[in-house]
Design a protein around this motif. Sequence first.
Motif, PDB file in Angstrom:
ATOM      1  N   PRO A 140       0.797  -1.243   0.000  1.00 23.03           N
ATOM      2  CA  PRO A 140       0.000   0.000   0.000  1.00 23.03           C
ATOM      3  C   PRO A 140       0.820   1.279   0.000  1.00 23.03           C
ATOM      4  O   PRO A 140       0.451   2.229  -0.700  1.00 23.03           O
ATOM      5  N   PRO A 141       1.941   1.394   0.753  1.00 25.76           N
ATOM      6  CA  PRO A 141       2.705   2.642   0.676  1.00 25.76           C
ATOM      7  C   PRO A 141       3.258   2.948  -0.706  1.00 25.76           C
ATOM      8  O   PRO A 141       3.598   4.092  -1.002  1.00 25.76           O
ATOM      9  N   GLU A 142       3.375   1.938  -1.554  1.00 28.22           N
ATOM     10  CA  GLU A 142       3.903   2.134  -2.900  1.00 28.22           C
ATOM     11  C   GLU A 142       2.816   2.159  -3.964  1.00 28.22           C
ATOM     12  O   GLU A 142       3.111   2.168  -5.155  1.00 28.22           O
ATOM     13  N   ARG A 143       1.563   2.140  -3.527  1.00 30.44           N
ATOM     14  CA  ARG A 143       0.464   1.985  -4.469  1.00 30.44           C
ATOM     15  C   ARG A 143       0.301   3.172  -5.394  1.00 30.44           C
ATOM     16  O   ARG A 143       0.225   3.036  -6.603  1.00 30.44           O
ATOM     17  N   PHE A 144       0.233   4.400  -4.821  1.00 37.15           N
ATOM     18  CA  PHE A 144      -0.044   5.586  -5.626  1.00 37.15           C
ATOM     19  C   PHE A 144       1.238   6.342  -5.946  1.00 37.15           C
ATOM     20  O   PHE A 144       2.093   6.539  -5.087  1.00 37.15           O
ATOM     21  N   MET A 145       1.339   6.772  -7.200  1.00 38.07           N
ATOM     22  CA  MET A 145       2.453   7.608  -7.635  1.00 38.07           C
ATOM     23  C   MET A 145       1.874   8.875  -8.259  1.00 38.07           C
ATOM     24  O   MET A 145       1.090   8.808  -9.210  1.00 38.07           O
ATOM     25  N   PHE A 146       2.255  10.034  -7.719  1.00 35.61           N
ATOM     26  CA  PHE A 146       1.695  11.317  -8.151  1.00 35.61           C
ATOM     27  C   PHE A 146       2.748  12.162  -8.861  1.00 35.61           C
ATOM     28  O   PHE A 146       3.941  12.089  -8.554  1.00 35.61           O
ATOM     29  N   ARG A 147       2.271  12.976  -9.785  1.00 34.10           N
ATOM     30  CA  ARG A 147       3.063  14.040 -10.387  1.00 34.10           C
ATOM     31  C   ARG A 147       2.127  15.213 -10.669  1.00 34.10           C
ATOM     32  O   ARG A 147       0.932  15.021 -10.866  1.00 34.10           O
ATOM     33  N   GLU A 193      -9.571  -1.406  -3.925  1.00 36.00           N
ATOM     34  CA  GLU A 193     -10.339  -1.070  -2.745  1.00 36.00           C
ATOM     35  C   GLU A 193     -11.756  -0.607  -3.110  1.00 36.00           C
ATOM     36  O   GLU A 193     -12.022  -0.219  -4.254  1.00 36.00           O
ATOM     37  N   GLY A 194     -12.640  -0.630  -2.128  1.00 36.14           N
ATOM     38  CA  GLY A 194     -13.974  -0.078  -2.322  1.00 36.14           C
ATOM     39  C   GLY A 194     -13.913   1.429  -2.520  1.00 36.14           C
ATOM     40  O   GLY A 194     -12.872   2.068  -2.287  1.00 36.14           O
ATOM     41  N   SER A 241     -10.973   6.386  -2.306  1.00 40.63           N
ATOM     42  CA  SER A 241     -10.917   7.850  -2.342  1.00 40.63           C
ATOM     43  C   SER A 241     -10.204   8.407  -1.112  1.00 40.63           C
ATOM     44  O   SER A 241      -9.444   9.378  -1.210  1.00 40.63           O
ATOM     45  N   ALA A 242     -10.432   7.780   0.071  1.00 41.71           N
ATOM     46  CA  ALA A 242      -9.765   8.245   1.286  1.00 41.71           C
ATOM     47  C   ALA A 242      -8.261   8.012   1.202  1.00 41.71           C
ATOM     48  O   ALA A 242      -7.452   8.880   1.572  1.00 41.71           O
ATOM     49  N   PHE A 243      -7.883   6.850   0.696  1.00 41.70           N
ATOM     50  CA  PHE A 243      -6.462   6.518   0.559  1.00 41.70           C
ATOM     51  C   PHE A 243      -5.800   7.442  -0.455  1.00 41.70           C
ATOM     52  O   PHE A 243      -4.690   7.947  -0.246  1.00 41.70           O
ATOM     53  N   LEU A 244      -6.492   7.676  -1.584  1.00 37.56           N
ATOM     54  CA  LEU A 244      -5.942   8.550  -2.621  1.00 37.56           C
ATOM     55  C   LEU A 244      -5.766   9.970  -2.082  1.00 37.56           C
ATOM     56  O   LEU A 244      -4.734  10.614  -2.311  1.00 37.56           O
ATOM     57  N   LEU A 245      -6.767  10.462  -1.356  1.00 39.12           N
ATOM     58  CA  LEU A 245      -6.692  11.818  -0.813  1.00 39.12           C
ATOM     59  C   LEU A 245      -5.536  11.940   0.180  1.00 39.12           C
ATOM     60  O   LEU A 245      -4.784  12.922   0.176  1.00 39.12           O
ATOM     61  N   ASP A 246      -5.384  10.943   1.019  1.00 40.98           N
ATOM     62  CA  ASP A 246      -4.310  10.948   2.002  1.00 40.98           C
ATOM     63  C   ASP A 246      -2.938  10.951   1.332  1.00 40.98           C
ATOM     64  O   ASP A 246      -2.039  11.702   1.707  1.00 40.98           O
ATOM     65  N   ARG A 247      -2.775  10.110   0.288  1.00 40.25           N
ATOM     66  CA  ARG A 247      -1.494  10.033  -0.397  1.00 40.25           C
ATOM     67  C   ARG A 247      -1.210  11.298  -1.213  1.00 40.25           C
ATOM     68  O   ARG A 247      -0.063  11.703  -1.363  1.00 40.25           O
ATOM     69  N   LEU A 248      -2.265  11.924  -1.748  1.00 37.85           N
ATOM     70  CA  LEU A 248      -2.078  13.170  -2.488  1.00 37.85           C
ATOM     71  C   LEU A 248      -1.550  14.265  -1.571  1.00 37.85           C
ATOM     72  O   LEU A 248      -0.615  14.993  -1.925  1.00 37.85           O
ATOM     73  N   LYS A 249      -2.118  14.376  -0.382  1.00 38.43           N
ATOM     74  CA  LYS A 249      -1.637  15.388   0.569  1.00 38.43           C
ATOM     75  C   LYS A 249      -0.216  15.067   1.034  1.00 38.43           C
ATOM     76  O   LYS A 249       0.601  15.976   1.241  1.00 38.43           O
ATOM     77  N   MET A 250       0.090  13.785   1.182  1.00 38.83           N
ATOM     78  CA  MET A 250       1.447  13.391   1.556  1.00 38.83           C
ATOM     79  C   MET A 250       2.433  13.773   0.452  1.00 38.83           C
ATOM     80  O   MET A 250       3.554  14.214   0.733  1.00 38.83           O
ATOM     81  N   PHE A 251       2.008  13.596  -0.796  1.00 42.76           N
ATOM     82  CA  PHE A 251       2.854  13.983  -1.928  1.00 42.76           C
ATOM     83  C   PHE A 251       3.141  15.477  -1.901  1.00 42.76           C
ATOM     84  O   PHE A 251       4.290  15.912  -2.114  1.00 42.76           O
ATOM     85  N   ALA A 273     -15.864  -3.074 -12.025  1.00 40.07           N
ATOM     86  CA  ALA A 273     -14.540  -3.634 -11.780  1.00 40.07           C
ATOM     87  C   ALA A 273     -13.658  -2.657 -11.020  1.00 40.07           C
ATOM     88  O   ALA A 273     -12.799  -3.072 -10.238  1.00 40.07           O
ATOM     89  N   LEU A 274     -13.857  -1.352 -11.233  1.00 37.59           N
ATOM     90  CA  LEU A 274     -13.053  -0.335 -10.565  1.00 37.59           C
ATOM     91  C   LEU A 274     -13.724   0.213  -9.313  1.00 37.59           C
ATOM     92  O   LEU A 274     -13.238   1.177  -8.727  1.00 37.59           O
ATOM     93  N   SER A 275     -14.832  -0.405  -8.909  1.00 45.29           N
ATOM     94  CA  SER A 275     -15.557  -0.005  -7.692  1.00 45.29           C
ATOM     95  C   SER A 275     -15.984   1.460  -7.741  1.00 45.29           C
ATOM     96  O   SER A 275     -15.840   2.202  -6.772  1.00 45.29           O
ATOM     97  N   ILE A 276     -16.511   1.891  -8.888  1.00 42.35           N
ATOM     98  CA  ILE A 276     -16.988   3.265  -9.038  1.00 42.35           C
ATOM     99  C   ILE A 276     -18.507   3.276  -8.901  1.00 42.35           C
ATOM    100  O   ILE A 276     -19.195   2.572  -9.647  1.00 42.35           O
ATOM    101  N   PRO A 277     -19.066   4.064  -7.986  1.00 40.34           N
ATOM    102  CA  PRO A 277     -20.537   4.110  -7.834  1.00 40.34           C
ATOM    103  C   PRO A 277     -21.182   4.791  -9.030  1.00 40.34           C
ATOM    104  O   PRO A 277     -20.659   5.772  -9.564  1.00 40.34           O
TER     105      PRO A 277
END
Length: 741
Positions: free
Chosen positions: A586-593, A616-617, A622-632, A724-728
């Motif tokens: 998980p720590p390596e999951r998202f890569m931002f630029r 993920e659901g 979305s929570a994980f992505l938001l957290d990693r974006l702010k970390m970036f 498949a991508l868990s998008i509502p």
Amino acid sequence: MPVEADEDPATLFRRDSLYGDAEKVSVVDKHHQQGSGASWRQTLQLAFQSIGVVYGDVGTSPLYVYSSTFPHGVRHRDDLLGVLSLVLYTLLLLAMLKYVFIVLYANDNGDGGTFALYSLISRHARIRMIPNQQAEDASVSNYSIVQEENNSQTRRARWVKHRLEASNAAKVALFTITILGTAMVMGDGILTPAISVLSAVSGIREKAPNLTQSQVVWISVAILFVLFSLQRLGTDKVGYSFAPIISVWFLLIAGIGAYNLAAHDVAVLRALNPISLLLSLVHLLPHDGMETGTEAMFANLGHFNIRAIQLSFNFILFPSVALCYMGQASYLRKFPENVGNTFYKSIPAPMFWPTFIVAIFAAIIASQAMLSGAFASLSKALSLGCFPRVEVVHTSRKHAGQVYIPEVNFLIGAASIVVTLAFQTTTNIGNAYGICVVTVFSITTHLMTVVMLLVWKNHVVYVVAFYVVFGLAELLYLSSILSKFVEGGYLPFCFSLVLMALMATWHYVHVRRYWYELNHVLPAADLAALLGRHDVRRVPGMGLLYSELVEGIPPVFPRLVNKIPSVHAVFVFMSIKNLPIPRVSPPERFMFRRVGPAEHRMFRCVARYGYTDQIEGTKEFSAFLLDRLKMFIAEEASFSCQRRTCDDTAGEEDHARRRGVGVGVVVAAEEEKQFIDAQAEHGVVYLMGEANVAAAAGSSVMKRIVVNYMYNFLRKNLSDSHKALSIPKDQLLRIGITHEI
């Protein structure tokens, strides 16, 4: 390949979210690979558990092998010695020597199977058709590419790598045999339930002779219907009982085999003499084939370690199955007329009903394990882009490899029932089953040879010995079984051709569409002009635009802006990328630029998954992505400050000025994080390009059929990307676009 739209060629350092992430990743669990990290107690426990998951297929083969091998009766009693010799040496040569002591070590971070071998190769050579490899991928902890000394083996590996990467024919050949192996595993998923259940149920006629074969078939169909209906529950719900049941099964068949060996003709032990094997190869193999299902032990390696499987095979499965085969041969030497139902005929009367009941359960477990393997193989194939995105349900929280695909389960179940009703007996099903198994054996041998040259860097003598010994043995078996092509052997070829055509069609168009989008990305200079138009406004909220591209701005974005002249205040170009490894931490999951200047608040995000990872659901994602974006953003600011203050030649006044600028950078980063939180509270909208693909003008008739009809039929009837991508659905906006390829 075009330059990334958000990348400045003049910049010396490119900042992305992968920087420093490898240091945060905990040590990867390596217990799957060799078992050295597990205690003997844990290893023995895993060995016991593997009995129920791995060996149901090969463990139930004594139910039908002799009846399939002698469909027209035993011509001569000595033929039994030849067949028994073939069975025992097949178990020793192909199952034990090849798989247990060689192939199991070619696992991909603990995962086995044909697809794992292909992924292992593709990690060491660029053999994939889609150019989405990024240099940062090699930094992921599970990539495990070891740099070795410059010797003859390493130079040979580099030569193989160069030849593979330079040859489109080699790439196509490796891809083709991989999807052929996947198709054959799917065929195995159809045939194993049919032959196992039908063989087990057929024994009831020993105690109820008035039952017709047609009635036995319908009883089998009822059991198959229940079996496929329960697939959605997953093996995890009932898996705790698998190992005890299969263990009882092995004890029963070993005891029955020992009894028959002592009671009838102990002289069948002569089959262990290698001369018997040679005679059988000359006289029997061209006419009679036999098969064992051992690929499952490799495919299911992810839940166990190598040592556990070696222990359970060598000390439980092989002695039990070998005793059972020897006992049946001993019985048939005395009663050759009973070859059509050897297993049940040879059971001592007091043991019939207990053995019959356990046989039914063992057949169901064997089918369950094979189906789980088929679902797992197809879910791995999804990451190759050679099958439409379908809903993959993960049925276990403990084991990532236990999946269920509703549409595929329905198709396999229907096919298995049709096969049972059409063939009626295990003889013809056995012919088809043998072709499936031996074809997968041969594919594994070819892929393993590439692994030994490219990945393991073995001495050429060992590679040649492996290929010649096992390749020749499997060629003999395949030539024998192909002689029964018209007697049921055509079934897996027909099924595999259909499935391969569908997979090849989807992959071909998928690759061509990717290249089309890559060649039509929005230039970086045009992005600022597009956003600067007077009619384009930034609206509150956060937008995620999904695209296959990991480089550049997809052509669907300017279409979106032209049709709806508005862009969310925070905008992310989102790519879901499958790496050729089983898992991504998980720590390596998202890569931002960043895309464009900071005031645009536009980012690129590549979400990287292994082929056994579960997306993920919606809320978690979305929570994980938001957290990693702010970390970036925070790490980017910290990195910028470090660069500004690291110049030792600057004076004190300049240092003070730079520290002031650095503080401003940190404050700006905090303000940007607060801004992103506020926009996320306004809502997240998921945007997805709905690409219609058509053959370009002047295309050949074949290309028009493949693109305009076959591909679009699959896309409309099977592809459901948002599930498949868990998008509502209520947060999804589809953007139509047409590509001519």
